[in-house]
Scaffold this motif. Structure first.
Motif, PDB file in Angstrom:
ATOM      1  N   LEU A 145       0.840  -1.201   0.000  1.00  0.00           N
ATOM      2  CA  LEU A 145       0.000   0.000   0.000  1.00  0.00           C
ATOM      3  C   LEU A 145       0.879   1.258   0.000  1.00  0.00           C
ATOM      4  CD1 LEU A 145      -2.788  -0.731   2.668  1.00  0.00           C
ATOM      5  CD2 LEU A 145      -2.861  -1.187   0.219  1.00  0.00           C
ATOM      6  N   ARG A 146       0.319   2.352  -0.542  1.00  0.00           N
ATOM      7  CA  ARG A 146       1.015   3.646  -0.541  1.00  0.00           C
ATOM      8  C   ARG A 146       1.461   4.009   0.863  1.00  0.00           C
ATOM      9  NH1 ARG A 146      -0.164   6.010  -5.134  1.00  0.00           N
ATOM     10  NH2 ARG A 146      -1.972   5.180  -6.213  1.00  0.00           N
ATOM     11  N   GLU A 148       2.723   6.977   1.653  1.00  0.00           N
ATOM     12  CA  GLU A 148       2.579   8.421   1.932  1.00  0.00           C
ATOM     13  C   GLU A 148       1.253   8.740   2.624  1.00  0.00           C
ATOM     14  OE1 GLU A 148       2.223   7.119  -1.113  1.00  0.00           O
ATOM     15  OE2 GLU A 148       0.998   8.364  -2.450  1.00  0.00           O
ATOM     16  N   VAL A 149       0.338   7.779   2.669  1.00  0.00           N
ATOM     17  CA  VAL A 149      -0.952   8.020   3.329  1.00  0.00           C
ATOM     18  C   VAL A 149      -0.859   7.593   4.800  1.00  0.00           C
ATOM     19  CG1 VAL A 149      -3.382   7.387   3.361  1.00  0.00           C
ATOM     20  CG2 VAL A 149      -2.230   7.729   1.182  1.00  0.00           C
TER      21      VAL A 149
ATOM     22  N   ILE B 183      -5.145  13.500   1.769  1.00  0.00           N
ATOM     23  CA  ILE B 183      -5.307  12.053   1.992  1.00  0.00           C
ATOM     24  C   ILE B 183      -6.620  11.566   1.369  1.00  0.00           C
ATOM     25  CG2 ILE B 183      -5.574  10.253   3.736  1.00  0.00           C
ATOM     26  CD1 ILE B 183      -3.758  11.936   5.573  1.00  0.00           C
ATOM     27  N   VAL B 186      -6.225  11.307  -2.408  1.00  0.00           N
ATOM     28  CA  VAL B 186      -5.457  10.123  -2.819  1.00  0.00           C
ATOM     29  C   VAL B 186      -6.343   8.885  -2.711  1.00  0.00           C
ATOM     30  CG1 VAL B 186      -3.557   8.567  -2.179  1.00  0.00           C
ATOM     31  CG2 VAL B 186      -3.168  11.036  -2.258  1.00  0.00           C
ATOM     32  N   GLY B 191      -6.713   5.332  -4.739  1.00  0.00           N
ATOM     33  CA  GLY B 191      -6.824   4.140  -3.911  1.00  0.00           C
ATOM     34  C   GLY B 191      -5.565   3.916  -3.096  1.00  0.00           C
ATOM     35  N   LEU B 192      -5.619   2.942  -2.179  1.00  0.00           N
ATOM     36  CA  LEU B 192      -4.496   2.724  -1.261  1.00  0.00           C
ATOM     37  C   LEU B 192      -3.404   1.863  -1.863  1.00  0.00           C
ATOM     38  CD1 LEU B 192      -6.238   2.028   2.179  1.00  0.00           C
ATOM     39  CD2 LEU B 192      -4.894   4.035   1.527  1.00  0.00           C
ATOM     40  N   GLN B 193      -3.775   1.048  -2.856  1.00  0.00           N
ATOM     41  CA  GLN B 193      -2.835   0.044  -3.350  1.00  0.00           C
ATOM     42  C   GLN B 193      -1.746   0.656  -4.224  1.00  0.00           C
ATOM     43  OE1 GLN B 193      -4.951  -3.628  -4.276  1.00  0.00           O
ATOM     44  NE2 GLN B 193      -3.695  -3.741  -6.110  1.00  0.00           N
ATOM     45  N   LEU B 194      -0.535   0.134  -4.104  1.00  0.00           N
ATOM     46  CA  LEU B 194       0.564   0.619  -4.953  1.00  0.00           C
ATOM     47  C   LEU B 194       0.531  -0.090  -6.302  1.00  0.00           C
ATOM     48  CD1 LEU B 194       3.705   1.088  -2.709  1.00  0.00           C
ATOM     49  CD2 LEU B 194       2.635   2.763  -4.206  1.00  0.00           C
TER      50      LEU B 194
END
Lengths: 194, 194
Positions: A145-146, A148-149, B183, B186, B191-194
């Protein structure tokens, strides 16, 4: 539970379900046992045959919602999968729990902490949020998961999004619980943007 | 507004702010004018010098929250930008409005439709949701957002996520409103996934 003869055949579970609807419609504090008796078509003493107090109803109802959330957490823990996979299980499981028991979860979400029972329920709800936040942080650590959040904010926003389902989701309506979970999953993990 | 001599110097705005805190803490229906008088340290007649009824307070408070949302919509419309850009403006503006006036928005979010005033406020809130949903659909039409996600559900989940800020956001705390908006943006778009 035994049902009194000549009275509408409510058991404890029925009374709980109807009480929760009334609490959600008018507020827990604004709903008296007299109001409940009227809605149920029972005397107050007939209600007290099944339950000991209004707070007893609140405790049973919030326990029900919290037990559902706990069982989703247990499912995550048993899976022994990566954090990102457990987060997927948590997101889908929580969505399914809310779609299945929207009224009980609505009551839990609206608690304000005005009594010991409410404070205890809020503490258990906070444990759930903490688990969710720790899972987000762990999945960030995995590089899935990112990073930066902020995990505390992301976890709360994610839970808030899922909780908001109780405002509009109608069981048996246009979308079933699985379809809603698919949309929630896409939004949380992939976002709306192409 | 004139302030009565020898009494705590509340104007209408102060009374409104404190009333909304009480409504949010104990429920609108459970809070009487007598309760408000006690919290304010005023007689009931001193309160009625400033406001005509409890419903008058509810109407003013929800108007305040709805006017904030309306001004965000107006900002979107004036921009004449693409739908995706307007959706960004809406997401940031709504987040800022909630962070700035969490108490008023909390009251709006918790309305149940138990009176004409509540029903009218709910109708205006629904207009806002419809605008948000139409913007999601328009941005999908532009090819900027995933088209596989139902716009009505996505819009509601998005609004629900932002609304949930009122549960935990503390003005002047660790994060300012801009950081929270970053936040939210984003999460909603990427979304949260990279």
């Amino acid at each position: 539970m035994t049902v009194k003869q000549g009275r509408p055949g409510y058991n404890r579970e029925d009374i709980l379900r109807i009480a929760v609807q009334e609490f959600n419609a008018h507020g827990y504090e604004a709903t008296s046992m007299g109001d409940l008796a009227k809605v149920l078509g029972l005397s107050k003493s007939a209600i007290y045959h099944h339950i000991s107090s209004k707070e007893d109803l609140l405790k049973s109802a919030t326990d029900k919602a919290l037990t559902l959330l706990d069982s989703v957490v247990a499912e995550c823990e048993e899976s022994e999968a990566s954090a990102i996979e457990r987060l997927h299980i948590l997101v889908r499981g929580t969505t399914a729990a809310l779609c299945a028991e929207a009224q009980y979860v609505t009551l839990l979400i609206r608690l304000r902490g005005n009594s010991e029972v409410e404070l205890a329920a809020l503490a258990r709800r906070r444990e759930f949020t903490n688990y969710l936040v720790s899972l987000v942080a762990e999945a960030q650590g995995e590089g899935a998961l990112r990073s930066e959040v902020d995990s505390a904010v992301a976890g709360r926003l994610l839970f808030g999004m899922i909780n908001s389902l109780v405002e509009w989701y109608v069981p048996g309506g246009r979308l079933d619980s699985d379809q809603v979970a698919n949309i929630v999953e896409v939004m949380v993990f992939k976002g709306l943007q192409l």
